[in-house]
Design a protein around this motif. Structure first.
Motif, PDB file in Angstrom:
ATOM      1  N   ASP A 372       0.820  -1.071   0.125  1.00  0.00           N
ATOM      2  CA  ASP A 372      -0.049  -0.004   0.115  1.00  0.00           C
ATOM      3  C   ASP A 372       1.026   1.140  -0.149  1.00  0.00           C
ATOM      4  OD1 ASP A 372      -1.399   2.171   0.681  1.00  0.00           O
ATOM      5  OD2 ASP A 372      -2.930   0.977   1.811  1.00  0.00           O
ATOM      6  N   LYS A 373       1.009   1.732  -1.208  1.00  0.00           N
ATOM      7  CA  LYS A 373       1.905   3.010  -1.244  1.00  0.00           C
ATOM      8  C   LYS A 373       1.552   4.241  -0.649  1.00  0.00           C
ATOM      9  CE  LYS A 373       2.379   3.642  -5.728  1.00  0.00           C
ATOM     10  NZ  LYS A 373       1.913   5.256  -6.184  1.00  0.00           N
ATOM     11  N   ARG A 374       0.131   4.275  -0.657  1.00  0.00           N
ATOM     12  CA  ARG A 374      -0.394   5.527   0.006  1.00  0.00           C
ATOM     13  C   ARG A 374      -0.110   5.570   1.637  1.00  0.00           C
ATOM     14  NH1 ARG A 374      -5.975   6.205  -2.420  1.00  0.00           N
ATOM     15  NH2 ARG A 374      -6.074   4.038  -1.692  1.00  0.00           N
ATOM     16  N   ARG A 375      -0.336   4.295   2.302  1.00  0.00           N
ATOM     17  CA  ARG A 375       0.298   4.392   3.779  1.00  0.00           C
ATOM     18  C   ARG A 375       1.549   3.658   4.092  1.00  0.00           C
ATOM     19  NH1 ARG A 375      -3.604   0.140   4.673  1.00  0.00           N
ATOM     20  NH2 ARG A 375      -2.887   0.359   6.936  1.00  0.00           N
ATOM     21  N   ASP A 376       2.068   3.649   3.103  1.00  0.00           N
ATOM     22  CA  ASP A 376       3.333   3.103   3.076  1.00  0.00           C
ATOM     23  C   ASP A 376       3.663   1.696   3.860  1.00  0.00           C
ATOM     24  OD1 ASP A 376       6.052   2.866   2.611  1.00  0.00           O
ATOM     25  OD2 ASP A 376       6.599   4.521   4.184  1.00  0.00           O
ATOM     26  N   THR A 377       2.994   0.806   3.561  1.00  0.00           N
ATOM     27  CA  THR A 377       2.883  -0.479   4.371  1.00  0.00           C
ATOM     28  C   THR A 377       2.592  -1.574   3.539  1.00  0.00           C
ATOM     29  OG1 THR A 377       2.259  -1.419   6.404  1.00  0.00           O
ATOM     30  CG2 THR A 377       0.696  -0.131   5.370  1.00  0.00           C
ATOM     31  N   TRP A 378       2.885  -2.552   4.080  1.00  0.00           N
ATOM     32  CA  TRP A 378       2.457  -3.822   3.175  1.00  0.00           C
ATOM     33  C   TRP A 378       0.983  -4.331   3.439  1.00  0.00           C
ATOM     34  CZ3 TRP A 378       5.413  -6.300  -0.311  1.00  0.00           C
ATOM     35  CH2 TRP A 378       6.873  -6.113  -0.269  1.00  0.00           C
ATOM     36  N   HIS A 379       0.123  -4.586   2.465  1.00  0.00           N
ATOM     37  CA  HIS A 379      -0.995  -5.254   2.761  1.00  0.00           C
ATOM     38  C   HIS A 379      -0.943  -6.656   3.226  1.00  0.00           C
ATOM     39  CE1 HIS A 379      -3.514  -2.469   0.663  1.00  0.00           C
ATOM     40  NE2 HIS A 379      -2.925  -2.458  -0.387  1.00  0.00           N
ATOM     41  N   THR A 380      -0.581  -6.467   4.571  1.00  0.00           N
ATOM     42  CA  THR A 380      -0.275  -7.828   5.425  1.00  0.00           C
ATOM     43  C   THR A 380      -1.063  -9.219   5.017  1.00  0.00           C
ATOM     44  OG1 THR A 380       0.427  -6.259   7.151  1.00  0.00           O
ATOM     45  CG2 THR A 380       0.545  -8.647   7.897  1.00  0.00           C
ATOM     46  N   PRO A 381      -2.161  -8.831   4.912  1.00  0.00           N
ATOM     47  CA  PRO A 381      -2.976 -10.514   4.487  1.00  0.00           C
ATOM     48  C   PRO A 381      -2.428 -10.967   3.293  1.00  0.00           C
ATOM     49  CG  PRO A 381      -4.527  -8.809   5.343  1.00  0.00           C
ATOM     50  CD  PRO A 381      -3.097  -8.015   5.094  1.00  0.00           C
ATOM     51  N   ILE A 382      -2.100  -9.984   2.079  1.00  0.00           N
ATOM     52  CA  ILE A 382      -1.609 -10.544   0.973  1.00  0.00           C
ATOM     53  C   ILE A 382      -0.211 -10.846   0.909  1.00  0.00           C
ATOM     54  CG2 ILE A 382      -1.169  -9.981  -1.652  1.00  0.00           C
ATOM     55  CD1 ILE A 382      -4.213  -9.901  -0.907  1.00  0.00           C
ATOM     56  N   LEU A 383       0.614 -10.012   1.717  1.00  0.00           N
ATOM     57  CA  LEU A 383       1.906 -10.356   1.912  1.00  0.00           C
ATOM     58  C   LEU A 383       2.235 -11.812   2.665  1.00  0.00           C
ATOM     59  CD1 LEU A 383       4.942  -9.501   1.706  1.00  0.00           C
ATOM     60  CD2 LEU A 383       4.626  -8.816   4.135  1.00  0.00           C
ATOM     61  N   ASN A 384       1.242 -12.280   3.553  1.00  0.00           N
ATOM     62  CA  ASN A 384       1.305 -13.391   4.322  1.00  0.00           C
ATOM     63  C   ASN A 384       0.988 -14.363   3.425  1.00  0.00           C
ATOM     64  OD1 ASN A 384       2.566 -12.270   6.523  1.00  0.00           O
ATOM     65  ND2 ASN A 384       0.774 -12.125   7.729  1.00  0.00           N
ATOM     66  N   ALA A 385      -0.108 -14.200   2.480  1.00  0.00           N
ATOM     67  CA  ALA A 385      -0.561 -15.304   1.686  1.00  0.00           C
ATOM     68  C   ALA A 385       0.501 -15.644   0.682  1.00  0.00           C
ATOM     69  CB  ALA A 385      -1.890 -14.656   1.084  1.00  0.00           C
ATOM     70  N   LEU A 386       1.350 -14.732   0.389  1.00  0.00           N
ATOM     71  CA  LEU A 386       2.243 -14.858  -0.555  1.00  0.00           C
ATOM     72  C   LEU A 386       3.469 -15.739   0.094  1.00  0.00           C
ATOM     73  CD1 LEU A 386       2.210 -11.618  -2.623  1.00  0.00           C
ATOM     74  CD2 LEU A 386       1.625 -14.031  -3.565  1.00  0.00           C
ATOM     75  N   LEU A 387       3.807 -15.310   1.157  1.00  0.00           N
ATOM     76  CA  LEU A 387       5.013 -15.789   1.687  1.00  0.00           C
ATOM     77  C   LEU A 387       4.747 -16.708   2.531  1.00  0.00           C
ATOM     78  CD1 LEU A 387       7.335 -12.789   1.625  1.00  0.00           C
ATOM     79  CD2 LEU A 387       7.175 -14.438  -0.037  1.00  0.00           C
ATOM     80  N   ARG A 388       3.678 -16.891   3.123  1.00  0.00           N
ATOM     81  CA  ARG A 388       3.290 -17.709   4.189  1.00  0.00           C
ATOM     82  C   ARG A 388       4.274 -18.046   5.228  1.00  0.00           C
ATOM     83  NH1 ARG A 388       2.575 -20.021  -0.142  1.00  0.00           N
ATOM     84  NH2 ARG A 388       3.581 -21.912   0.343  1.00  0.00           N
ATOM     85  N   ASP A 390       4.146 -18.750   8.298  1.00  0.00           N
ATOM     86  CA  ASP A 390       3.889 -19.945   9.298  1.00  0.00           C
ATOM     87  C   ASP A 390       4.251 -21.346   8.563  1.00  0.00           C
ATOM     88  OD1 ASP A 390       3.025 -17.763  10.768  1.00  0.00           O
ATOM     89  OD2 ASP A 390       0.977 -18.142  10.455  1.00  0.00           O
ATOM     90  N   THR A 391       4.268 -21.366   7.235  1.00  0.00           N
ATOM     91  CA  THR A 391       4.641 -22.781   6.713  1.00  0.00           C
ATOM     92  C   THR A 391       5.899 -23.373   7.229  1.00  0.00           C
ATOM     93  OG1 THR A 391       3.654 -21.506   4.756  1.00  0.00           O
ATOM     94  CG2 THR A 391       4.431 -23.875   4.532  1.00  0.00           C
ATOM     95  N   ASP A 392       5.711 -24.525   7.294  1.00  0.00           N
ATOM     96  CA  ASP A 392       7.064 -25.367   7.619  1.00  0.00           C
ATOM     97  C   ASP A 392       7.534 -25.567   6.463  1.00  0.00           C
ATOM     98  OD1 ASP A 392       8.844 -27.166   8.315  1.00  0.00           O
ATOM     99  OD2 ASP A 392       7.515 -28.579   9.475  1.00  0.00           O
ATOM    100  N   ALA A 393       8.526 -25.051   6.052  1.00  0.00           N
ATOM    101  CA  ALA A 393       9.228 -25.240   4.851  1.00  0.00           C
ATOM    102  C   ALA A 393       9.757 -26.491   4.497  1.00  0.00           C
ATOM    103  CB  ALA A 393      10.471 -24.062   4.726  1.00  0.00           C
ATOM    104  N   SER A 394      10.086 -27.318   5.418  1.00  0.00           N
ATOM    105  CA  SER A 394      10.489 -28.581   5.143  1.00  0.00           C
ATOM    106  C   SER A 394       9.333 -29.486   4.480  1.00  0.00           C
ATOM    107  CB  SER A 394      11.254 -29.195   6.362  1.00  0.00           C
ATOM    108  OG  SER A 394      10.308 -29.403   7.428  1.00  0.00           O
ATOM    109  N   LYS A 395       8.232 -29.217   4.942  1.00  0.00           N
ATOM    110  CA  LYS A 395       7.204 -29.936   4.380  1.00  0.00           C
ATOM    111  C   LYS A 395       6.960 -29.699   2.621  1.00  0.00           C
ATOM    112  CE  LYS A 395       5.486 -31.342   8.544  1.00  0.00           C
ATOM    113  NZ  LYS A 395       4.809 -30.895   9.689  1.00  0.00           N
ATOM    114  N   LEU A 396       7.160 -28.599   2.302  1.00  0.00           N
ATOM    115  CA  LEU A 396       6.829 -28.132   0.844  1.00  0.00           C
ATOM    116  C   LEU A 396       7.830 -29.029   0.162  1.00  0.00           C
ATOM    117  CD1 LEU A 396       6.450 -24.250   1.232  1.00  0.00           C
ATOM    118  CD2 LEU A 396       4.723 -25.871   0.652  1.00  0.00           C
ATOM    119  N   SER A 397       7.218 -29.196  -0.905  1.00  0.00           N
ATOM    120  CA  SER A 397       8.041 -29.875  -1.893  1.00  0.00           C
ATOM    121  C   SER A 397       8.746 -28.957  -3.044  1.00  0.00           C
ATOM    122  CB  SER A 397       7.169 -30.860  -2.987  1.00  0.00           C
ATOM    123  OG  SER A 397       6.047 -29.964  -3.491  1.00  0.00           O
ATOM    124  N   LEU A 398       8.921 -27.692  -2.475  1.00  0.00           N
ATOM    125  CA  LEU A 398       9.577 -26.865  -3.332  1.00  0.00           C
ATOM    126  C   LEU A 398      10.782 -27.109  -3.810  1.00  0.00           C
ATOM    127  CD1 LEU A 398       8.728 -23.710  -1.614  1.00  0.00           C
ATOM    128  CD2 LEU A 398       7.752 -24.663  -3.182  1.00  0.00           C
TER     129      LEU A 398
END
Ligand code: BGC
Length: 401
Positions: A372-388, A390-398
């Motif tokens: 959010d450029k106007r408020r100079d901050t991340w849209h936290t729900p979208i940021l968290n949805a993208l980078l997650r 809380d995800t246990d990275a070791s469980k992802l098959s990335l």
């Protein structure tokens, strides 16, 4: 944010541009599985693969056959898979350098954009560029050197922060209307861009054309893409190239894409904005989208299934063709409610990653903003949805973990 909407009149997407039904075929053949690319969801994969094979054939034609007896491009394949793993999680710097002039659509790139993006944990940026608006109309189609320096500034800023870069050609609207009239100009622009960046490291990737559409049919696009690859290779033999299918890079159009068989240093890209009435509700450049306002995406099983079906079919195509796959654009507009945006974004991202796709979210701070450029901050729900986080990275098959 909205300031960018009103001036964006040259883009007229309609839902038909994102056809859900399609008549594509996948040539049957021996399936190969790369260790670097996880298998698709088993439940769906065989069903979808058979469905895809059962679909009718296309006339896109013009496959580029491998030269007789040419050795397999093992090194190219290694580079493409490796670089796709490094691309991992990217952001599109939309509405800046692909506007008619930077700033026209409300975004002027700033150094701090790159800081924020890298600090948050993203690994790549895709930089959309309207080269066609900054090149002479007649031969030799000289590029505006001031504009070129500005693009170079953006690329340098990303690379300095260890971000991979996808540098594309965006909004070449004239070539979509009349491909033949612009073929030589398209190639001449790439010749100059390739020359300008030939000494750049492998972290820089070229994408010859965003969302071929309209008169740029699959058949013509497959031919121009092959020509662009040859043009780029003249000065950048080891450059990784990213390319998607005609029909707006639509994920369903993938079976019509033809790539040079003997060039394996290519990452395939698709775009995903389904359901279009949800992701593009109220989009000023999409006719009829006002009526879609209020469309939600709560992630019920039918909705989730249609996402995984599309992504799984694409992942199967990539496995079949032995090509790395990138989700080059996906996003939900800021006009949609935040809960739905976050739920959709999280589900698409997670599904893509579980299938071994790298991705680039559309966009950083414009109509589909994660920031959010106007408020100079991340849209936290979208940021968290993208980078997650809380995800246990070791469980992802990335593949890139
Ligand atoms: C276009 C953007 C548009 C986005 C979503 C991109 O390919 O370049 O202008 O906002 O798709 O429709």
């Amino acid at each position: 944010m909205k300031e960018s909407l009103t001036t964006k009149t040259d883009l007229m997407k309609t839902p038909e541009h994102y056809r859900e039904s399609h008549n594509y075929s996948v040539a049957p053949g021996k399936r190969t599985v790369r260790l670097s690319m996880p298998r698709p969801v088993p439940l769906l994969s065989s069903m979808l693969f058979l469905l895809a094979m059962a679909a009718c054939s296309s006339d896109s034609g013009n496959p580029v056959a491998p030269g007789p007896g040419s050795p397999p491009d093992v090194e190219g394949a290694r580079l493409a898979f490796e670089r796709n793993q490094k691309l991992a999680r990217g952001i599109n710097l939309g509405n800046a350098l692909e506007a008619p002039n930077e700033g026209d659509w409300g975004v002027v790139l700033q150094q701090w954009f790159f800081d924020k993006i890298a600090e948050a944990g993203f690994t790549a940026v895709r930089i959309p560029v309207r080269w066609s608006g900054h090149a002479a109309s007649g031969p030799p189609y000289q590029l505006d050197q001031v504009f070129l320096a500005r693009v170079r500034w953006a690329v340098d800023n990303a690379l300095e922060r260890n971000l991979m870069v996808v540098l594309n050609m965006h909004h070449y609207e004239e070539i979509m209307q009349d491909p033949r009239a612009h073929e030589q100009r398209f190639l001449a622009i790439w010749q100059q861009v390739a020359e300008a960046f030939k000494s750049y490291p492998g972290e820089l990737i070229f994408e010859p054309l965003n969302e071929p559409n309209n008169a740029m049919t699959a058949g013509i696009w497959n031919q121009y893409l092959a020509e662009a690859i040859v043009t780029v290779r003249a000065s950048n033999p080891g450059r990784t190239i990213l390319a998607g299918p005609a029909n707006w890079n639509n994920i369903n159009a993938l079976p019509d894409l033809r790539l040079p068989e003997d060039d394996r240093n290519i990452i395939v890209s698709v775009h995903y904005y389904e359901p279009f009435r949800f992701t593009h509700q109220g989009a000023s450049w999409v006719s009829g989208s006002e009526a879609w306002r209020g469309t939600t995406w709560l992630g019920n099983s039918t909705q989730r299934l249609s996402v995984t079906a599309a992504l799984t079919a694409a992942a199967n195509w990539a496995l079949e063709k032995d090509r790395p796959l990138h989700l080059g654009e996906f996003g939900a507009i800021i006009e949609a409610d935040m809960d739905s945006r976050a739920t959709w974004t999280g589900f698409v991202t997670e599904s893509a990653e579980s299938l071994g796709l790298s991705w680039s979210y559309w966009d950083f701070c414009a109509n589909f903003a994660v920031y959010d450029k106007r408020r100079d901050t991340w849209h936290t729900p979208i940021l968290n949805a993208l980078l997650r986080p809380d995800t246990d990275a070791s469980k992802l098959s990335l593949a890139w973990k």
